[in-house]
Scaffold this motif. Structure first.
Motif, short mmCIF file in Angstrom:
data_model
loop_
_atom_site.label_atom_id
_atom_site.label_comp_id
_atom_site.label_asym_id
_atom_site.label_seq_id
_atom_site.Cartn_x
_atom_site.Cartn_y
_atom_site.Cartn_z
N VAL A 76 40.85 28.18 11.82
CA VAL A 76 40.78 29.62 11.59
C VAL A 76 42.03 30.01 10.83
CG1 VAL A 76 40.69 31.89 12.67
CG2 VAL A 76 39.41 30.00 13.66
N LEU A 77 41.86 30.55 9.62
CA LEU A 77 42.97 30.86 8.73
C LEU A 77 43.30 32.34 8.78
CD1 LEU A 77 41.90 28.76 5.60
CD2 LEU A 77 43.19 28.02 7.61
N GLY A 78 44.59 32.63 8.76
CA GLY A 78 45.05 34.02 8.77
C GLY A 78 46.29 34.17 7.91
N GLY A 123 48.53 38.33 9.82
CA GLY A 123 47.72 38.97 10.85
C GLY A 123 46.31 39.32 10.45
N ARG A 124 45.89 38.95 9.25
CA ARG A 124 44.54 39.27 8.78
C ARG A 124 43.71 38.00 8.69
NH1 ARG A 124 43.08 42.49 3.12
NH2 ARG A 124 40.82 42.65 3.49
N TYR A 125 42.46 38.09 9.14
CA TYR A 125 41.56 36.94 9.13
C TYR A 125 41.13 36.64 7.69
CZ TYR A 125 37.29 34.23 9.93
OH TYR A 125 36.31 33.26 9.90
N ARG A 126 41.30 35.36 7.30
CA ARG A 126 41.00 34.96 5.92
C ARG A 126 39.85 33.95 5.84
NH1 ARG A 126 42.96 38.63 2.83
NH2 ARG A 126 43.13 37.19 1.06
N GLY A 127 39.24 33.56 6.95
CA GLY A 127 38.09 32.66 6.89
C GLY A 127 38.27 31.47 7.80
#
Length: 358
Positions: A155-157, A160-164
């Motif tokens: 899980v990439l961030g 603090g924002r989810y990137r995929g």
């Protein structure tokens, strides 16, 4: 004929309210009556008490656990590993070229690399800038290389924002600036420690359950809740508090497992977990009740065995007396029949008791 005198007055309950109905409505004969609109049910107040009318409000539904609806797993952007390798090699070549330019590279190393011998320009601002650019390119290229494995996901961030999410396998290049969180997406099982539960009668139990589950939505499992494994454990404990559990061997022992699976699956779906089965694998009484319930079960089994044996003895005695009488082998009056029934009952009970002991 004298008319019947009317009583002075019928006593009514205090604060009783009455309503007059028009006489023409009692004898109305309408072939197509209009529907009468219904009003919401209102409980009238009692006169003289000052109470306000109370309406029946619908009971609100139980709220469901929800997370951010926009937080849904989506594939992340990754590049082939070749891109990272080429970038790393270019950065390394740039560092070597800058060293040759600055004269830091030894003549032997330059000859080995096929570089002509030139007078070094020294380490100036231009050389340091070239070093910084080439080093950053090399670190960015080699630092982004990653290897994905089957059953694992990232899980990439970024800030603090989810990137995929990355579910690919093999060597690939991922932006090294992104924060990676590894998640196990394989089918997993969890055997719990003894948890508190209760029988339908309210007797305390200790239950060990086996939960089969997996992570379905990695974004919600990692970012939607602080600890998805702890959340699943709490869901199981909450379901056990609502569902009575039967002791093994009963006719409804499997119903508890189906109900637990349905409740836990509904609660865990909000955080991206898919629950396949929640089954009690060991059920026992609480330590403070184990001895008393063991004696109670033994007494119940003994009473059941005695009732079964008595029913069998009565059927055998009835069948014996009926056959002797129907075939005309004996002629018995009431007293002799009673004596024969008593003797046969004692004989059969003694025989069944001896078989049970052996």
């Amino acid at each position: 004929m004298d008319a019947v005198p009317s009583r002075p007055g019928a006593r009514l309950i205090h604060n009783e309210a009455t309503t007059e109905i028009p006489v023409h409505l009692l004898f109305r004969d309408d072939p197509d009556p209009q529907p009468v609109p219904l009003r919401p049910a209102v409980v009238n107040r009692r006169q003289g008490t000052g109470e306000q009318p109370r309406t029946r409000r619908p009971v609100p539904a139980k709220p469901r656990a929800q997370v951010d609806p926009e937080l849904v797993e989506r594939p992340a952007r990754v590049l082939p590993a070749t891109v990272g390798v080429l970038a790393g090699l270019c950065g390394t070549a740039g560092c070597l070229a800058t060293s040759w330019w600055a004269g830091v590279l030894s003549p032997l190393a330059g000859a080995a690399l096929g570089l002509p011998a030139v007078a070094g320009a020294g380490l100036g601002p231009a050389q340091w800038a070239a070093y910084a650019g080439a080093g950053a390119l090399g670190l960015f290229g080699f630092g982004g290389l990653a290897r994905g494995s089957t059953g694992r996901a990232w899980v990439l961030g970024l800030f603090g924002r989810y990137r995929g999410t990355v579910r690919r396998t093999g060597l690939m290049w991922v932006n090294p600036l992104l924060l990676r969180r590894r998640v196990d997406v394989r089918l997993r099982h969890w055997r719990s420690e003894p948890l508190c539960a209760a029988e339908p009668g309210g007797v305390a139990l200790r239950v060990v359950v086996l939960v089969v589950w997996r992570v379905r939505d990695t974004a919600r499992a990692v970012l939607g809740v602080e600890d998805h494994e702890g959340y699943l454990r709490e869901c199981v404990e909450a379901a056990l508090a609502r569902v009575p559990v039967e002791m093994p061997g009963s006719a409804r022992a499997s119903v508890a497992g189906e109900t637990l699976t349905r409740l836990v699956s509904a609660d865990a779906a909000a955080v991206g977990l898919e629950v396949y089965s929640v089954q009690p694998v060991r059920v026992e009484y609480a330590p403070e009740l184990a001895a008393a319930m063991h004696r109670r079960r033994i007494a119940a089994l003994d009473a059941q065995q005695r009732a079964t044996m008595l029913t069998s003895v009565v059927d055998s005695v009835e069948d014996t007396v009926t056959r002797l009488t129907m075939r005309g082998l004996v002629e018995l009056d009431d007293y002799e029949r009673k004596v024969l029934v008593r003797d046969l009952t004692v004989a059969f009970c003694s025989g069944r008791a001896g078989d049970t002991v052996h």
